[in-house]
Enzyme design. Structure first.
Site, PDB file in Angstrom:
ATOM      1  N   ASN A   9     -29.112  38.177-157.884  1.00 42.40           N
ATOM      2  CA  ASN A   9     -29.250  37.025-157.000  1.00 42.40           C
ATOM      3  C   ASN A   9     -27.864  36.694-156.457  1.00 42.40           C
ATOM      4  O   ASN A   9     -27.024  36.148-157.166  1.00 42.40           O
ATOM      5  CB  ASN A   9     -29.831  35.849-157.806  1.00 42.40           C
ATOM      6  CG  ASN A   9     -29.900  34.570-157.005  1.00 42.40           C
ATOM      7  OD1 ASN A   9     -29.706  34.575-155.794  1.00 42.40           O
ATOM      8  ND2 ASN A   9     -30.182  33.468-157.690  1.00 42.40           N
ATOM      9  N   LYS A  11     -27.047  34.573-154.244  1.00 40.81           N
ATOM     10  CA  LYS A  11     -26.882  33.153-153.880  1.00 40.81           C
ATOM     11  C   LYS A  11     -26.194  33.039-152.521  1.00 40.81           C
ATOM     12  O   LYS A  11     -26.366  33.912-151.675  1.00 40.81           O
ATOM     13  CB  LYS A  11     -26.144  32.406-154.998  1.00 40.81           C
ATOM     14  CG  LYS A  11     -26.803  32.662-156.360  1.00 40.81           C
ATOM     15  CD  LYS A  11     -26.289  31.809-157.471  1.00 40.81           C
ATOM     16  CE  LYS A  11     -27.020  32.148-158.766  1.00 40.81           C
ATOM     17  NZ  LYS A  11     -26.620  31.317-159.891  1.00 40.81           N
ATOM     18  N   HIS A  94     -35.822  28.825-158.371  1.00 42.34           N
ATOM     19  CA  HIS A  94     -34.522  28.903-159.040  1.00 42.34           C
ATOM     20  C   HIS A  94     -34.029  27.490-159.360  1.00 42.34           C
ATOM     21  O   HIS A  94     -34.248  26.559-158.583  1.00 42.34           O
ATOM     22  CB  HIS A  94     -33.518  29.642-158.149  1.00 42.34           C
ATOM     23  CG  HIS A  94     -32.264  29.958-158.893  1.00 42.34           C
ATOM     24  ND1 HIS A  94     -31.286  29.023-159.096  1.00 42.34           N
ATOM     25  CD2 HIS A  94     -31.855  31.094-159.527  1.00 42.34           C
ATOM     26  CE1 HIS A  94     -30.316  29.570-159.821  1.00 42.34           C
ATOM     27  NE2 HIS A  94     -30.636  30.827-160.089  1.00 42.34           N
ATOM     28  N   GLU A  96     -31.285  26.091-159.106  1.00 46.33           N
ATOM     29  CA  GLU A  96     -30.455  25.461-158.059  1.00 46.33           C
ATOM     30  C   GLU A  96     -31.334  24.896-156.948  1.00 46.33           C
ATOM     31  O   GLU A  96     -31.017  23.861-156.364  1.00 46.33           O
ATOM     32  CB  GLU A  96     -29.436  26.482-157.521  1.00 46.33           C
ATOM     33  CG  GLU A  96     -28.343  26.751-158.554  1.00 46.33           C
ATOM     34  CD  GLU A  96     -27.767  28.155-158.531  1.00 46.33           C
ATOM     35  OE1 GLU A  96     -27.942  28.874-157.526  1.00 46.33           O
ATOM     36  OE2 GLU A  96     -27.150  28.548-159.537  1.00 46.33           O
ATOM     37  N   GLU A 166     -34.723  31.103-167.223  1.00 52.87           N
ATOM     38  CA  GLU A 166     -33.302  30.873-166.990  1.00 52.87           C
ATOM     39  C   GLU A 166     -32.914  29.492-167.514  1.00 52.87           C
ATOM     40  O   GLU A 166     -33.041  28.492-166.787  1.00 52.87           O
ATOM     41  CB  GLU A 166     -32.986  30.950-165.496  1.00 52.87           C
ATOM     42  CG  GLU A 166     -33.287  32.298-164.886  1.00 52.87           C
ATOM     43  CD  GLU A 166     -32.449  32.533-163.643  1.00 52.87           C
ATOM     44  OE1 GLU A 166     -31.621  33.439-163.653  1.00 52.87           O
ATOM     45  OE2 GLU A 166     -32.608  31.770-162.680  1.00 52.87           O
ATOM     46  N   GLY A 172     -24.358  30.449-164.718  1.00 55.69           N
ATOM     47  CA  GLY A 172     -23.027  30.320-164.131  1.00 55.69           C
ATOM     48  C   GLY A 172     -22.024  29.633-165.042  1.00 55.69           C
ATOM     49  O   GLY A 172     -20.954  29.230-164.601  1.00 55.69           O
ATOM     50  N   SER A 212     -25.813  34.019-167.197  1.00 54.50           N
ATOM     51  CA  SER A 212     -24.579  34.649-167.682  1.00 54.50           C
ATOM     52  C   SER A 212     -24.798  36.008-168.358  1.00 54.50           C
ATOM     53  O   SER A 212     -24.144  36.313-169.355  1.00 54.50           O
ATOM     54  CB  SER A 212     -23.834  33.684-168.611  1.00 54.50           C
ATOM     55  OG  SER A 212     -23.490  32.502-167.904  1.00 54.50           O
TER      56      SER A 212
HETATM   57  P1  PGA Z   1     -25.472  33.774-163.567  1.00 54.03           P
HETATM   58  O1  PGA Z   1     -26.699  33.299-162.658  1.00 54.03           O
HETATM   59  O2  PGA Z   1     -25.746  35.205-163.964  1.00 54.03           O
HETATM   60  O3  PGA Z   1     -24.255  33.655-162.671  1.00 54.03           O
HETATM   61  O4  PGA Z   1     -25.420  32.875-164.752  1.00 54.03           O
HETATM   62  C1  PGA Z   1     -28.002  33.633-163.000  1.00 54.03           C
HETATM   63  C2  PGA Z   1     -28.961  33.085-161.978  1.00 54.03           C
HETATM   64  O5  PGA Z   1     -28.685  32.022-161.413  1.00 54.03           O
HETATM   65  O6  PGA Z   1     -29.989  33.707-161.702  1.00 54.03           O
END
Ligand code: PGA
Length: 249
Positions: A9, A11, A94, A96, A166, A172, A212
């Site tokens: 992803n 983003k 997601h 976010e 997640e 992140g 992560s």
């Molecule tokens: P990340 O993000 O690997 O940077 O923690 C995962 C995601 O948002 O799908």
């Protein structure tokens, strides 16, 4: 059919030239693996990415879409638009999107319906926040997210659904759920599916872990029996790291 999947992803990262450069790197790093590999660039670069990877096994997917077919929704993109440029899979829900754009279980149920009507595959994301985990409410939160957005579907719809657990506190942040925490939650998700749809459906759905995932921890997480792959944010922006994660299968 349950498959191993590693999806990157991206983003809101990479302009057109950066997208082209990363895809060139991905093609170079790409190796045969037991996992389906996907990348989700931003809308403006989907067409270019799709054209560049048309004859490659890496699938180009979208990060989001609207639930309406078309109409007065300024700034939005529909399933039909994505399909018209060759996109067959979309990430929905997601954290976010939920946190910054007020996506709710209700609006996500509509998005899931719109994707399925358009014969698209959905990677449906959900997961608890840190306060939920601290209060040991993670199972209840995840159960309600899944039930509210997906349990109106018929069993056969699940051959187009991939789930992505997640935990918000791991996205992140550099903090990963332990492989045991991931396995416990994935087993709980499968049990929840099984209670509603039976074990055949529950065993056929791929459940990805996200939060992560890095080359250093992917192997241990992916070795768990109910973890069928990963949704990768930060580490998907570097081709070497991304394929090191893919190679964990
Ligand atoms: P990340 O993000 O690997 O940077 O923690 C995962 C995601 O948002 O799908």
């Amino acid at each position: 059919m349950r498959k191993n999947i590693v999806a990157g992803n991206w983003k809101m990262n990479n302009d057109l030239s950066q997208t082209e450069a990363l895809i060139t790197d991905l093609k170079r790093e790409s190796k045969t693996s037991n996992a389906e590999v996907m990348i989700a660039p931003t809308y403006t670069n989907l067409w270019q990415a799709y054209q560049t990877l048309k004859d490659n096994t890496i699938e180009v997917i979208a990060q989001n879409m609207h639930f309406a077919e078309n109409g007065a929704y300024t700034g939005e993109v529909s399933a039909a638009m994505l399909k018209s440029i060759g996109i067959k899979t979309v990430i929905l829900g997601h954290s976010e999107r939920r946190a910054y754009y007020n996506e709710t279980d209700e609006s996500l149920a509509k998005k899931v319906n719109a994707a399925l009507v358009n014969d698209m595959r959905v990677i449906f994301c959900f997961g608890e926040e840190l306060k939920d985990r601290k209060a040991e409410k993670q199972d209840a939160v995840v159960e309600s997210q899944i039930k509210n957005a997906l349990f109106h579907l018929e069993a056969k719809a699940f051959n187009k659904i991939v789930l992505a657990y997640e935990p918000v506190w791991a996205i992140g942040t550099g903090e990963t759920a332990t492989p045991e925490q991931a396995q416990d939650m994935h087993a709980f998700i499968r049990k929840t599916l099984s209670e509603k749809y039976g074990s055949e459906v529950a065993d056929s759905v791929s459940i990805l872990y996200g939060g992560s995932v890095k080359p250093a921890n992917a192997k241990e997480i992916f070795s768990k029996p109910d973890v069928d792959g990963g949704l990768i944010g930060g580490a998907s922006l570097n081709a070497e790291d991304f394929f090191a994660i893919v190679s964990a299968f």
